[in-house]
Motif scaffolding. Structure first.
Motif, PDB file in Angstrom:
ATOM      1  N   UNK A  30      -8.256   0.655 -27.977  1.00 12.72           N
ATOM      2  CA  UNK A  30      -9.096   1.397 -26.887  1.00 12.72           C
ATOM      3  C   UNK A  30      -8.623   1.427 -25.555  1.00 12.72           C
ATOM      4  N   UNK A  31      -8.661   1.226 -25.109  1.00 13.15           N
ATOM      5  CA  UNK A  31      -7.735   1.484 -24.159  1.00 13.15           C
ATOM      6  C   UNK A  31      -7.097   3.012 -24.140  1.00 13.15           C
ATOM      7  N   UNK A  32      -6.340   3.537 -25.213  1.00 13.05           N
ATOM      8  CA  UNK A  32      -6.125   4.270 -24.910  1.00 13.05           C
ATOM      9  C   UNK A  32      -6.501   6.351 -25.087  1.00 13.05           C
ATOM     10  N   UNK A  33      -7.684   5.946 -25.379  1.00 12.38           N
ATOM     11  CA  UNK A  33      -8.820   6.528 -25.860  1.00 12.38           C
ATOM     12  C   UNK A  33      -9.483   6.934 -24.511  1.00 12.38           C
ATOM     13  N   UNK A  34      -9.404   5.767 -23.672  1.00  9.14           N
ATOM     14  CA  UNK A  34     -10.044   6.288 -21.997  1.00  9.14           C
ATOM     15  C   UNK A  34      -9.047   6.880 -21.261  1.00  9.14           C
ATOM     16  N   UNK A  35      -7.379   5.546 -21.241  1.00  6.64           N
ATOM     17  CA  UNK A  35      -6.794   6.314 -19.702  1.00  6.64           C
ATOM     18  C   UNK A  35      -5.150   6.745 -20.643  1.00  6.64           C
ATOM     19  N   UNK A  36      -5.291   6.869 -21.807  1.00  4.07           N
ATOM     20  CA  UNK A  36      -4.326   7.638 -22.412  1.00  4.07           C
ATOM     21  C   UNK A  36      -3.897   8.478 -21.850  1.00  4.07           C
ATOM     22  N   UNK A  37      -2.559   8.957 -22.018  1.00  3.76           N
ATOM     23  CA  UNK A  37      -1.718  10.405 -21.585  1.00  3.76           C
ATOM     24  C   UNK A  37      -0.326  10.328 -22.937  1.00  3.76           C
ATOM     25  N   UNK A  38      -0.154  11.483 -23.158  1.00  2.00           N
ATOM     26  CA  UNK A  38       0.847  11.885 -23.535  1.00  2.00           C
ATOM     27  C   UNK A  38       1.098  13.359 -23.919  1.00  2.00           C
ATOM     28  N   UNK A  39       2.556  13.436 -23.162  1.00  3.55           N
ATOM     29  CA  UNK A  39       3.821  14.811 -23.453  1.00  3.55           C
ATOM     30  C   UNK A  39       4.116  14.835 -24.647  1.00  3.55           C
ATOM     31  N   UNK A  40       4.665  15.964 -25.037  1.00  8.91           N
ATOM     32  CA  UNK A  40       5.437  15.620 -26.620  1.00  8.91           C
ATOM     33  C   UNK A  40       6.211  17.716 -25.690  1.00  8.91           C
ATOM     34  N   UNK A  41       7.975  17.617 -26.592  1.00  5.97           N
ATOM     35  CA  UNK A  41       7.982  18.648 -26.727  1.00  5.97           C
ATOM     36  C   UNK A  41       8.695  18.886 -28.186  1.00  5.97           C
ATOM     37  N   UNK A  42       8.210  20.091 -29.015  1.00  6.42           N
ATOM     38  CA  UNK A  42       8.372  20.188 -30.138  1.00  6.42           C
ATOM     39  C   UNK A  42      10.037  20.701 -29.909  1.00  6.42           C
ATOM     40  N   UNK A  43      11.136  19.832 -31.085  1.00  9.68           N
ATOM     41  CA  UNK A  43      12.376  20.056 -31.134  1.00  9.68           C
ATOM     42  C   UNK A  43      12.985  20.569 -32.221  1.00  9.68           C
TER      43      UNK A  43
END
Length: 335
Positions: free
Chosen positions: A268-281
């Motif tokens: 559950x913490x990911x839905x309230x404190x999560x961050x995700x950054x990606x590059x599409x290669x």
């Protein structure tokens, strides 16, 4: 919650208007770099997170968690997937530009997860093109957008980079979106594989992998075939016109798989404190098996627990090629 009779549609556009409208994209601009106006307001639109929207996303991602279909740790309510609204935010520009004329290439995606959207909640989406630039002969545009709940809270925030119009078969995999902090995409042989990231997490722990194959049907539904939008993800003729042999999986759909992986591992913490950054290669074709995983790179004590950072990635199974790579974090309880 808003009453049933007053609720807006679940998507950016209501496909039912096709019964009375000949041209669904009448009045929209051609998606050309020269037509950009920076900054450019992409509008505000209400979207209802209804049962169909959640179940449809569950199908496209093959993510049938009981949190979304039965009950969740958030007061027992059904909540949307972490990345449920991601494609709505990415596609906000199609309220200004003709969606079916877009042959773009999503190069980078970043989202902050502040709170889950609840079943039958009407969320408000808003976005702006904030920057445009040219690199290696391609025109890039940056969008910043957000989804806000009925009570005014932030649900998710988005920042994306896209080549507005290009030949995806020619540019895919040439390295134009190489991360500035290189992600190796490898798990050390001696790494401890963890199903759950908790207070016992250690730097070097590997996230238990998630294996997927996105079918043509899943890609088409994810990429708005239900709104009569045609693109390189849901139409083989347009894919081939763009230099591809078959439709490719939208980068945002891969992003959703990584968000699922992180929800499974962080909870559950990911839905309230999560961050995700990606590059599409590189482009991922439909029906190509792939695996997503990651490695914990840093664990830091913060006031409300442990901030855990990780490198994450998607690899194609057939040849091991790295398709998507990036970084993620969330705060978990310290005990």
């Amino acid at each position: 919650m808003t009453s049933q009779s007053a609720r807006p549609w679940r998507d950016l556009t209501d496909p039912r208007r096709a019964s009375t409208t000949d041209d669904l994209e009448a009045g929209l601009k051609e998606p050309e770099f020269e037509n950009l106006s920076i900054p450019e307001d992409l509008g505000t639109v209400p979207v209802v997170v209804d049962d169909h929207k959640i179940k449809r996303f569950a199908f496209t991602q093959d993510d049938h968690s009981p949190w979304h279909l039965e009950s969740s740790p958030f007061g027992g309510q059904r909540v949307g997937h972490a990345a449920l609204l991601g494609n709505d935010l990415v596609q906000l520009f199609t309220r200004v530009y003709a969606a079916s004329k877009v042959v773009g290439y999503h190069t980078e995606e970043q989202m902050w997860f502040d709170s889950p959207a609840v079943l039958d909640e009407v969320v408000t989406l808003s976005g702006t093109y904030t920057e445009a630039y040219q690199r290696r002969g391609e025109g890039y545009v940056v969008m910043e957008a957000r989804a806000t709940g009925e009570d005014g809270r932030s649900v998710v925030r988005h920042r994306g980079v896209e080549i507005l119009k290009t030949n995806p078969g020619a540019i895919g995999g040439r390295g134009s979106a190489r991360p500035e902090r290189r992600v190796s995409g490898t798990v050390p042989d001696d790494a401890r594989v963890v199903d759950t990231v908790d207070a016992g997490v250690r730097v070097g722990d590997a996230l238990a992998p998630l294996h997927k194959t996105v079918t043509a049907e899943q890609a088409a539904v994810f990429s708005r075939v239900g709104e009569y939008v045609r693109n390189i993800h849901n139409d083989i003729d347009l894919a081939r016109a763009g230099g591809l042999r078959v439709p490719i999986v939208q980068g945002q759909q891969q992003f959703g798989v990584l968000a699922q992986l992180l929800t499974l591992r962080f909870g559950a913490p990911f839905l309230t404190s999560g961050w995700l950054r990606v590059k599409f290669l590189a482009p991922l074709e439909v029906f190509e098996p792939f695996v997503s995983t990651g490695v914990v790179t840093e664990v830091t004590e913060v006031d409300d627990g442990l901030r855990v950072e990780a490198e994450v990635w998607v690899r194609r199974v057939s040849d091991g090629r790295l398709m998507t790579a990036g970084w993620a974090s969330a705060t978990v309880p310290a005990s």
